[in-house]
Design a protein around this motif. Structure first.
Motif, PDB file in Angstrom:
ATOM      1  N   THR A  82       0.835  -1.197   0.000  1.00  0.00           N
ATOM      2  CA  THR A  82       0.000   0.000   0.000  1.00  0.00           C
ATOM      3  C   THR A  82       0.868   1.244   0.000  1.00  0.00           C
ATOM      4  OG1 THR A  82      -0.097   0.068   2.405  1.00  0.00           O
ATOM      5  CG2 THR A  82      -1.851  -1.138   1.279  1.00  0.00           C
ATOM      6  N   GLY A  83       0.289   2.330  -0.457  1.00  0.00           N
ATOM      7  CA  GLY A  83       0.943   3.627  -0.356  1.00  0.00           C
ATOM      8  C   GLY A  83       2.053   3.886  -1.342  1.00  0.00           C
ATOM      9  N   GLY A  84       2.088   3.162  -2.434  1.00  0.00           N
ATOM     10  CA  GLY A  84       3.125   3.402  -3.430  1.00  0.00           C
ATOM     11  C   GLY A  84       2.819   4.623  -4.274  1.00  0.00           C
ATOM     12  N   PRO A  85       3.700   4.943  -5.210  1.00  0.00           N
ATOM     13  CA  PRO A  85       3.489   6.128  -6.050  1.00  0.00           C
ATOM     14  C   PRO A  85       2.316   5.934  -7.019  1.00  0.00           C
ATOM     15  CG  PRO A  85       5.420   4.912  -6.782  1.00  0.00           C
ATOM     16  CD  PRO A  85       4.948   4.260  -5.521  1.00  0.00           C
ATOM     17  N   GLY A  86       1.581   6.998  -7.213  1.00  0.00           N
ATOM     18  CA  GLY A  86       0.440   6.953  -8.129  1.00  0.00           C
ATOM     19  C   GLY A  86       0.848   6.872  -9.586  1.00  0.00           C
ATOM     20  N   THR A  87       2.115   7.083  -9.872  1.00  0.00           N
ATOM     21  CA  THR A  87       2.589   7.040 -11.250  1.00  0.00           C
ATOM     22  C   THR A  87       2.955   5.630 -11.700  1.00  0.00           C
ATOM     23  OG1 THR A  87       4.814   7.561 -10.474  1.00  0.00           O
ATOM     24  CG2 THR A  87       3.442   9.413 -11.226  1.00  0.00           C
ATOM     25  N   THR A  88       3.025   4.673 -10.766  1.00  0.00           N
ATOM     26  CA  THR A  88       3.319   3.290 -11.133  1.00  0.00           C
ATOM     27  C   THR A  88       2.032   2.622 -11.596  1.00  0.00           C
ATOM     28  OG1 THR A  88       5.092   3.166  -9.506  1.00  0.00           O
ATOM     29  CG2 THR A  88       4.228   1.087 -10.313  1.00  0.00           C
ATOM     30  N   ILE A  89       2.072   2.061 -12.807  1.00  0.00           N
ATOM     31  CA  ILE A  89       0.890   1.411 -13.365  1.00  0.00           C
ATOM     32  C   ILE A  89       1.236  -0.033 -13.728  1.00  0.00           C
ATOM     33  CG2 ILE A  89      -0.136   3.555 -14.207  1.00  0.00           C
ATOM     34  CD1 ILE A  89       0.948   2.823 -16.996  1.00  0.00           C
ATOM     35  N   GLU A  90       0.209  -0.783 -14.099  1.00  0.00           N
ATOM     36  CA  GLU A  90       0.406  -2.181 -14.478  1.00  0.00           C
ATOM     37  C   GLU A  90       1.420  -2.276 -15.608  1.00  0.00           C
ATOM     38  OE1 GLU A  90      -3.190  -4.403 -15.242  1.00  0.00           O
ATOM     39  OE2 GLU A  90      -4.224  -3.346 -13.638  1.00  0.00           O
ATOM     40  N   GLY A  91       2.341  -3.228 -15.466  1.00  0.00           N
ATOM     41  CA  GLY A  91       3.365  -3.450 -16.479  1.00  0.00           C
ATOM     42  C   GLY A  91       4.670  -2.736 -16.211  1.00  0.00           C
ATOM     43  N   ASP A  92       4.673  -1.752 -15.315  1.00  0.00           N
ATOM     44  CA  ASP A  92       5.907  -1.029 -14.998  1.00  0.00           C
ATOM     45  C   ASP A  92       6.901  -1.947 -14.291  1.00  0.00           C
ATOM     46  OD1 ASP A  92       4.922   1.278 -16.084  1.00  0.00           O
ATOM     47  OD2 ASP A  92       4.673   2.340 -14.189  1.00  0.00           O
ATOM     48  N   ILE A  93       8.173  -1.698 -14.539  1.00  0.00           N
ATOM     49  CA  ILE A  93       9.253  -2.414 -13.859  1.00  0.00           C
ATOM     50  C   ILE A  93       9.815  -1.488 -12.785  1.00  0.00           C
ATOM     51  CG2 ILE A  93      11.507  -3.517 -14.118  1.00  0.00           C
ATOM     52  CD1 ILE A  93       9.306  -5.003 -15.587  1.00  0.00           C
ATOM     53  N   VAL A  94       9.893  -2.009 -11.556  1.00  0.00           N
ATOM     54  CA  VAL A  94      10.407  -1.234 -10.429  1.00  0.00           C
ATOM     55  C   VAL A  94      11.452  -2.064  -9.698  1.00  0.00           C
ATOM     56  CG1 VAL A  94       8.251   0.067 -10.115  1.00  0.00           C
ATOM     57  CG2 VAL A  94       8.622  -2.041  -8.837  1.00  0.00           C
ATOM     58  N   THR A  95      12.296  -1.390  -8.947  1.00  0.00           N
ATOM     59  CA  THR A  95      13.276  -2.073  -8.112  1.00  0.00           C
ATOM     60  C   THR A  95      12.658  -2.329  -6.749  1.00  0.00           C
ATOM     61  OG1 THR A  95      15.107  -1.003  -9.246  1.00  0.00           O
ATOM     62  CG2 THR A  95      15.565  -1.901  -7.066  1.00  0.00           C
ATOM     63  N   VAL A  96      12.721  -3.569  -6.297  1.00  0.00           N
ATOM     64  CA  VAL A  96      12.244  -3.909  -4.957  1.00  0.00           C
ATOM     65  C   VAL A  96      13.431  -4.328  -4.106  1.00  0.00           C
ATOM     66  CG1 VAL A  96       9.929  -4.585  -5.697  1.00  0.00           C
ATOM     67  CG2 VAL A  96      11.711  -6.310  -5.562  1.00  0.00           C
ATOM     68  N   ARG A  97      13.285  -4.116  -2.829  1.00  0.00           N
ATOM     69  CA  ARG A  97      14.299  -4.519  -1.871  1.00  0.00           C
ATOM     70  C   ARG A  97      13.672  -5.557  -0.963  1.00  0.00           C
ATOM     71  NH1 ARG A  97      14.874   0.333  -3.647  1.00  0.00           N
ATOM     72  NH2 ARG A  97      16.900   1.296  -3.898  1.00  0.00           N
ATOM     73  N   TYR A  98      14.453  -6.588  -0.621  1.00  0.00           N
ATOM     74  CA  TYR A  98      13.901  -7.657   0.202  1.00  0.00           C
ATOM     75  C   TYR A  98      14.989  -8.272   1.067  1.00  0.00           C
ATOM     76  CZ  TYR A  98      15.996 -10.921  -3.159  1.00  0.00           C
ATOM     77  OH  TYR A  98      16.870 -11.611  -3.949  1.00  0.00           O
ATOM     78  N   ALA A  99      14.563  -8.890   2.146  1.00  0.00           N
ATOM     79  CA  ALA A  99      15.478  -9.629   3.015  1.00  0.00           C
ATOM     80  C   ALA A  99      15.474 -11.085   2.554  1.00  0.00           C
ATOM     81  CB  ALA A  99      15.021  -9.536   4.466  1.00  0.00           C
ATOM     82  N   ALA A 100      16.630 -11.711   2.588  1.00  0.00           N
ATOM     83  CA  ALA A 100      16.755 -13.074   2.076  1.00  0.00           C
ATOM     84  C   ALA A 100      15.854 -14.062   2.814  1.00  0.00           C
ATOM     85  CB  ALA A 100      18.208 -13.532   2.168  1.00  0.00           C
ATOM     86  N   ASP A 101      15.666 -13.863   4.118  1.00  0.00           N
ATOM     87  CA  ASP A 101      14.862 -14.808   4.884  1.00  0.00           C
ATOM     88  C   ASP A 101      13.363 -14.560   4.761  1.00  0.00           C
ATOM     89  OD1 ASP A 101      15.208 -12.418   6.255  1.00  0.00           O
ATOM     90  OD2 ASP A 101      15.072 -13.348   8.226  1.00  0.00           O
ATOM     91  N   ARG A 102      12.959 -13.386   4.277  1.00  0.00           N
ATOM     92  CA  ARG A 102      11.531 -13.075   4.128  1.00  0.00           C
ATOM     93  C   ARG A 102      11.284 -12.263   2.859  1.00  0.00           C
ATOM     94  NH1 ARG A 102       9.889 -11.711  10.261  1.00  0.00           N
ATOM     95  NH2 ARG A 102       9.482 -13.845  10.873  1.00  0.00           N
ATOM     96  N   PRO A 103      11.448 -12.847   1.700  1.00  0.00           N
ATOM     97  CA  PRO A 103      11.249 -12.076   0.464  1.00  0.00           C
ATOM     98  C   PRO A 103       9.802 -11.655   0.236  1.00  0.00           C
ATOM     99  CG  PRO A 103      11.638 -14.384  -0.037  1.00  0.00           C
ATOM    100  CD  PRO A 103      11.884 -14.205   1.429  1.00  0.00           C
ATOM    101  N   GLU A 104       8.852 -12.347   0.864  1.00  0.00           N
ATOM    102  CA  GLU A 104       7.442 -11.974   0.702  1.00  0.00           C
ATOM    103  C   GLU A 104       7.101 -10.668   1.414  1.00  0.00           C
ATOM    104  OE1 GLU A 104       7.938 -14.454   4.272  1.00  0.00           O
ATOM    105  OE2 GLU A 104       8.497 -14.779   2.184  1.00  0.00           O
ATOM    106  N   ARG A 105       8.015 -10.161   2.226  1.00  0.00           N
ATOM    107  CA  ARG A 105       7.823  -8.878   2.914  1.00  0.00           C
ATOM    108  C   ARG A 105       8.711  -7.813   2.275  1.00  0.00           C
ATOM    109  NH1 ARG A 105       7.140 -10.612   9.240  1.00  0.00           N
ATOM    110  NH2 ARG A 105       5.293 -11.886   8.906  1.00  0.00           N
ATOM    111  N   ALA A 106       8.826  -7.877   0.983  1.00  0.00           N
ATOM    112  CA  ALA A 106       9.636  -6.922   0.222  1.00  0.00           C
ATOM    113  C   ALA A 106       8.939  -5.570   0.169  1.00  0.00           C
ATOM    114  CB  ALA A 106       9.856  -7.453  -1.194  1.00  0.00           C
TER     115      ALA A 106
END
Length: 153
Positions: A82-106
């Motif tokens: 939730t709360g991401g930028p309003g300019t990101t739309i379906e199909g856009d590629i973004v950089t995500v950051r994640y922890a190795a032990d919990r990638p689902e909480r990226a």
């Protein structure tokens, strides 16, 4: 009848304590993702809003994004944020950051530890004030019942 004035504030304290726990857990997850150094390219699969309120209250909308990425080990992970930028739309590629032990909480949010700390701190202060108000209410009610000798003299 007297118990009503204790049960309701205790339920509110329980709800506020759970909300504080949730805020702290999410802040730790986001901070852990930022500090891990692991990044991946993710695709925005869906962008949608949810609305709450209405009737006699104002309507509040929340923007959600659903992202999917592959970890370094090749595991495909999908998460909703939730709360991401309003300019990101379906199909856009973004950089995500994640922890190795919990990638689902990226997170796709850019690192902003000061903003995260300020937001978390403000929410925790608010919850603390509300809990103090509930405890103060219970104390006042207790003193009033002791002075009056019960609910109805």
């Amino acid at each position: 009848m007297e118990a009503f004035f204790y049960v309701v504030p205790l339920l509110m304290i329980g709800g506020l304590s759970f909300a504080a726990y949730t805020v702290i857990r999410r802040a730790r997850d986001v901070s852990s993702a930022w500090n891990s150094g692991l990044t991946a390219e993710a695709r925005c699969l869906r962008a949608y809003t949810t609305a709450s309120g209405g009737g006699d209250t104002s309507v509040h909308t929340t923007l959600h994004h659903v992202y999917e990425f592959a970890t370094r080990e090749g595991r495909v992970v999908r998460f909703d944020e939730t709360g991401g930028p309003g300019t990101t739309i379906e199909g856009d590629i973004v950089t995500v950051r994640y922890a190795a032990d919990r990638p689902e909480r990226a997170t796709a949010k850019a690192p902003a530890p000061g903003k995260l700390a300020a937001g978390t701190g403000c929410l925790l202060v608010f919850f603390g004030v509300m809990i103090a108000c509930c405890l103060g209410f219970m104390l006042v009610v207790h003193v009033m019942f002791d002075e009056a000798g019960g609910f109805m003299p």
